[in-house]
Design an enzyme around this catalytic site. Structure first.
Site, PDB file in Angstrom:
ATOM      1  N   THR A 210     -15.939 -34.388 -11.260  1.00  0.00           N
ATOM      2  CA  THR A 210     -15.926 -33.446 -12.382  1.00  0.00           C
ATOM      3  C   THR A 210     -17.339 -33.082 -12.832  1.00  0.00           C
ATOM      4  OG1 THR A 210     -13.874 -34.507 -13.095  1.00  0.00           O
ATOM      5  CG2 THR A 210     -14.966 -33.070 -14.699  1.00  0.00           C
TER       6      THR A 210
ATOM      7  N   PHE B  36     -13.639 -31.807 -25.962  1.00  0.00           N
ATOM      8  CA  PHE B  36     -14.201 -30.674 -25.215  1.00  0.00           C
ATOM      9  C   PHE B  36     -13.201 -29.538 -25.017  1.00  0.00           C
ATOM     10  CE2 PHE B  36     -12.809 -33.950 -22.151  1.00  0.00           C
ATOM     11  CZ  PHE B  36     -11.863 -33.238 -21.421  1.00  0.00           C
TER      12      PHE B  36
ATOM     13  N   ARG C 291     -18.794 -28.761  -6.043  1.00  0.00           N
ATOM     14  CA  ARG C 291     -19.450 -28.921  -7.339  1.00  0.00           C
ATOM     15  C   ARG C 291     -20.917 -29.324  -7.182  1.00  0.00           C
ATOM     16  NH1 ARG C 291     -14.145 -31.488 -10.366  1.00  0.00           N
ATOM     17  NH2 ARG C 291     -13.538 -29.606 -11.511  1.00  0.00           N
TER      18      ARG C 291
ATOM     19  N   ARG D 275      -9.320 -31.825  -3.765  1.00  0.00           N
ATOM     20  CA  ARG D 275     -10.117 -32.631  -4.716  1.00  0.00           C
ATOM     21  C   ARG D 275     -11.348 -33.211  -4.027  1.00  0.00           C
ATOM     22  NH1 ARG D 275      -8.988 -32.313 -10.228  1.00  0.00           N
ATOM     23  NH2 ARG D 275     -10.100 -34.276 -10.342  1.00  0.00           N
TER      24      ARG D 275
ATOM     25  N   LYS E  46     -13.896 -20.950 -11.077  1.00  0.00           N
ATOM     26  CA  LYS E  46     -14.132 -20.723 -12.509  1.00  0.00           C
ATOM     27  C   LYS E  46     -15.173 -19.614 -12.738  1.00  0.00           C
ATOM     28  CE  LYS E  46     -12.791 -25.440 -13.818  1.00  0.00           C
ATOM     29  NZ  LYS E  46     -13.136 -26.658 -14.613  1.00  0.00           N
TER      30      LYS E  46
ATOM     31  N   GLU F 275       1.401 -26.188 -12.064  1.00  0.00           N
ATOM     32  CA  GLU F 275       0.292 -25.225 -12.128  1.00  0.00           C
ATOM     33  C   GLU F 275       0.527 -24.024 -11.211  1.00  0.00           C
ATOM     34  OE1 GLU F 275      -3.091 -28.548 -13.337  1.00  0.00           O
ATOM     35  OE2 GLU F 275      -3.306 -27.451 -11.460  1.00  0.00           O
TER      36      GLU F 275
END
Ligand code: ATP
Ligand code: MG
Length: 141
Positions: A93, A59, A104, A87, A11, A128
């Site tokens: 998350t 969100f 993360r 994952r 991201k 995706e």
């Protein structure tokens, strides 16, 4: 376990931190191969379509705005159990809840700017991958 393909996105926050290589290293160390990749600036339309499943969530607008705030690195990862493996590498998350040593935990700042996306199931992975790499044949084998 079967060889799978999954869609991964580094991201805008992680691209801005210049850690594409460090994140790729984790994929490679876990036995995942990058079989397609592109660095792109998403449009609001693309980001909105990609996250359409979250359209009704509070969100959603912030998520779309974040995803278009800078370039993203999009790749298809291939390997044994690639969907779950990716994952696991990503972590929870919310980076505050992500296990130590996950992407993360190490590179994300908040639940909004959380460094990476990964498909969460075989069905979403197929959709995706086709969304961002429409010319790519996806075989089940
Ligand atoms: P991603 O789909 O990006 O891989 P994920 O599968 O871990 O993340 P989802 O539930 O699919 O999590 O949410 C998609 C994205 O929306 C998250 O990565 C996060 O940035 C954002 N998000 C999810 N839940 C919240 C929340 N409660 N508050 C703010 N943002 C959220
Ligand atoms: Mg998700």
């Amino acid at each position: 376990m079967a060889i799978e393909r999954t869609l991964s996105i580094i991201k805008p926050d992680a691209v801005a931190k210049n850690v594409i290589g460090k994140i790729y290293q984790r994929f490679e160390d876990a036995g995942l191969k990058v079989v397609a990749a592109k660095l792109v600036q998403l449009s609001a339309l693309e980001a909105g379509q990609f996250y359409a499943v979250h359209k009704e969530r509070p969100f959603y607008k912030d998520l779309v705005n974040f995803m278009i705030s800078g370039p993203v690195m999009i790749q298809v990862l291939e390997g044994e159990g690639a969907i779950a493996k990716n994952r696991e590498l990503m972590g929870a998350t919310d980076p505050k809840k992500a296990a130590p040593g996950t992407i993360r935990a190490d590179f994300a700042d908040s639940i909004d700017a959380n460094a990476v996306h990964g498909s969460d199931a075989p069905e979403t992975a197929a959709v995706e991958v086709a969304f961002f790499f429409p010319g790519m044949n996806v075989y089940s084998r």
